[in-house]
Motif scaffolding. Structure first.
Motif, PDB file in Angstrom:
ATOM      1  N   ARG A 178      -2.217  -6.270   0.518  1.00 28.34           N
ATOM      2  CA  ARG A 178      -2.736  -7.526  -0.012  1.00 28.34           C
ATOM      3  C   ARG A 178      -2.126  -7.847  -1.372  1.00 28.34           C
ATOM      4  O   ARG A 178      -2.240  -7.096  -2.321  1.00 28.34           O
ATOM      5  N   ARG A 179      -1.428  -8.988  -1.452  1.00 33.14           N
ATOM      6  CA  ARG A 179      -0.912  -9.560  -2.692  1.00 33.14           C
ATOM      7  C   ARG A 179       0.105  -8.665  -3.389  1.00 33.14           C
ATOM      8  O   ARG A 179       0.275  -8.738  -4.611  1.00 33.14           O
ATOM      9  N   VAL A 180       0.760  -7.807  -2.638  1.00 39.49           N
ATOM     10  CA  VAL A 180       1.879  -7.026  -3.165  1.00 39.49           C
ATOM     11  C   VAL A 180       2.986  -7.029  -2.117  1.00 39.49           C
ATOM     12  O   VAL A 180       2.763  -7.411  -0.964  1.00 39.49           O
ATOM     13  N   ARG A 181       4.181  -6.591  -2.506  1.00 35.75           N
ATOM     14  CA  ARG A 181       5.291  -6.537  -1.570  1.00 35.75           C
ATOM     15  C   ARG A 181       5.101  -5.383  -0.603  1.00 35.75           C
ATOM     16  O   ARG A 181       4.536  -4.346  -0.931  1.00 35.75           O
ATOM     17  N   TRP A 182       5.605  -5.561   0.594  1.00 35.77           N
ATOM     18  CA  TRP A 182       5.492  -4.523   1.610  1.00 35.77           C
ATOM     19  C   TRP A 182       6.563  -3.459   1.382  1.00 35.77           C
ATOM     20  O   TRP A 182       7.750  -3.768   1.230  1.00 35.77           O
ATOM     21  N   LEU A 183       6.124  -2.201   1.375  1.00 35.85           N
ATOM     22  CA  LEU A 183       7.018  -1.046   1.304  1.00 35.85           C
ATOM     23  C   LEU A 183       8.056  -1.244   0.203  1.00 35.85           C
ATOM     24  O   LEU A 183       9.260  -1.100   0.416  1.00 35.85           O
ATOM     25  N   ALA A 184       7.550  -1.560  -0.979  1.00 36.84           N
ATOM     26  CA  ALA A 184       8.434  -1.923  -2.089  1.00 36.84           C
ATOM     27  C   ALA A 184       9.218  -0.729  -2.629  1.00 36.84           C
ATOM     28  O   ALA A 184      10.324  -0.900  -3.127  1.00 36.84           O
ATOM     29  N   HIS A 185       8.646   0.464  -2.550  1.00 35.93           N
ATOM     30  CA  HIS A 185       9.305   1.643  -3.105  1.00 35.93           C
ATOM     31  C   HIS A 185      10.021   2.375  -1.974  1.00 35.93           C
ATOM     32  O   HIS A 185       9.419   3.132  -1.217  1.00 35.93           O
ATOM     33  N   ARG A 186      11.327   2.138  -1.852  1.00 35.21           N
ATOM     34  CA  ARG A 186      12.082   2.712  -0.732  1.00 35.21           C
ATOM     35  C   ARG A 186      12.138   4.239  -0.801  1.00 35.21           C
ATOM     36  O   ARG A 186      12.174   4.912   0.224  1.00 35.21           O
ATOM     37  N   GLY A 187      12.159   4.774  -2.019  1.00 38.24           N
ATOM     38  CA  GLY A 187      12.157   6.224  -2.144  1.00 38.24           C
ATOM     39  C   GLY A 187      10.891   6.846  -1.578  1.00 38.24           C
ATOM     40  O   GLY A 187      10.944   7.857  -0.871  1.00 38.24           O
ATOM     41  N   ALA A 188       9.745   6.218  -1.858  1.00 35.65           N
ATOM     42  CA  ALA A 188       8.484   6.708  -1.323  1.00 35.65           C
ATOM     43  C   ALA A 188       8.472   6.610   0.201  1.00 35.65           C
ATOM     44  O   ALA A 188       7.964   7.505   0.889  1.00 35.65           O
ATOM     45  N   LEU A 189       9.041   5.526   0.728  1.00 36.95           N
ATOM     46  CA  LEU A 189       9.105   5.359   2.182  1.00 36.95           C
ATOM     47  C   LEU A 189       9.924   6.473   2.825  1.00 36.95           C
ATOM     48  O   LEU A 189       9.519   7.065   3.835  1.00 36.95           O
ATOM     49  N   LEU A 190      11.079   6.766   2.241  1.00 43.58           N
ATOM     50  CA  LEU A 190      11.929   7.820   2.793  1.00 43.58           C
ATOM     51  C   LEU A 190      11.241   9.180   2.740  1.00 43.58           C
ATOM     52  O   LEU A 190      11.316   9.969   3.688  1.00 43.58           O
TER      53      LEU A 190
END
Length: 298
Positions: A178-190
């Motif tokens: 909600r009200r933020v970018r989706w999966l903004a931190h690519r390092g955290a995603l990886l």
């Protein structure tokens, strides 16, 4: 002409007021007495218990005592204190085989969390500052978690429990987006997806049943995405509340990993205690952080 910043309206001041006023004296005395009586009962029964059981109950009592101190200092709300105490009792009673207590306290912890969130949602609506979707997603996640708790307490209902927690994690993902970018931190995603993939490979090699491979794969991916979204959200908002939520999401991954290893790979000593302790810690961090955020606190 000098422009003077407008004075904050009373409603805004109320919104930024402390989420958890200091615990009333009588409640502090009540909780302290209860912890004291439980400690006395443990010392009285220590000779009849194994060292492992004594250690489990000592950890539970320490957690309860620390929660009382936090409530007295206004760090957590009264209902959060009750949630933490019920969580400690649920984890300890399950690990030591007191099933009647376990069946009572395990759902009670999440029920108290739901009441806490609902009461704060009501107070927010009364001030005219209310996000139906955000509060709704949070309540939906907790209700699905409560359903999952109940299913996992019963025999042969692992799949309904898995589905319930899958729905809870999906609700959390929607909430964290909600009200933020989706999966903004690519390092955290990886990192989170990589950890999830490694855990899934371990479960597969350890003997994950064929009929569970697809649903477990979906579950692992969803919880990894939930943690990644929470971490990305914290990186964007840079608030204590968002970091607390991200911590809870990461602890959720740890809790589910212990559960999966114990169930499909090899027995984990005191597995139920560690699974529940981390599970309730995760839920508490998410609830505490999201309520602070939705009440307008940093």
């Amino acid at each position: 002409m000098t422009l003077v910043p407008p004075t904050r309206a009373p409603a805004d001041a109320a919104a930024s007021a402390s989420l958890a006023p200091a615990l009333p004296l009588w409640q502090g005395v009540l909780h302290t007495v209860l912890v004291g009586l439980a400690t006395w009962a443990l010392s009285w029964q220590a000779g009849a218990l194994t060292r492992t059981h004594v250690l489990v109950w000592l950890m539970a009592l320490c957690a309860a005592a620390l929660a009382v101190v936090a409530a007295r200092r206004g760090r957590i709300a009264s209902l959060e204190l009750w949630m933490l105490e019920a969580s400690a009792l649920a984890a300890a009673s399950g690990a030591t085989g007191l099933w009647a207590w376990h069946l009572a306290f395990k759902p009670a912890a999440m029920a108290i969390a739901i009441i806490f969130v609902a009461s704060n949602a009501y107070q927010s609506s009364a001030r005219g500052q209310f996000s139906y979707k955000s509060w709704g997603f949070l309540l939906a996640a907790l209700l699905a978690s409560l359903a999952g708790d109940v299913f996992l307490m019963l025999q042969d209902l692992f799949i309904p429990g898995l589905v319930s927690f899958l729905l809870a994690h999906l609700a959390y993902i929607a909430l964290f987006g909600r009200r933020v970018r989706w999966l903004a931190h690519r390092g955290a995603l990886l990192v989170t997806v990589g950890i999830g993939a490694a855990m899934y490979a371990w479960l597969w090699q350890g003997g994950l049943p064929a009929e569970l491979r697809a649903p477990v794969a979906v579950y692992v991916l969803v919880i990894a995405l939930m943690a990644a979204q929470a971490l990305g959200r914290a990186a964007q908002l840079q608030t204590e509340a968002s970091r607390t939520v991200a911590l809870g999401a990461c602890i959720f991954m740890l809790s589910d990993s212990v559960l999966a290893v114990d169930r499909f790979v090899q027995p984990v000593p005191l597995a139920l205690f560690w699974v529940l302790a981390t599970y309730y810690a995760a839920q508490f961090c998410i609830v505490h952080g999201m309520v602070r955020h939705l009440r307008g606190q940093p």
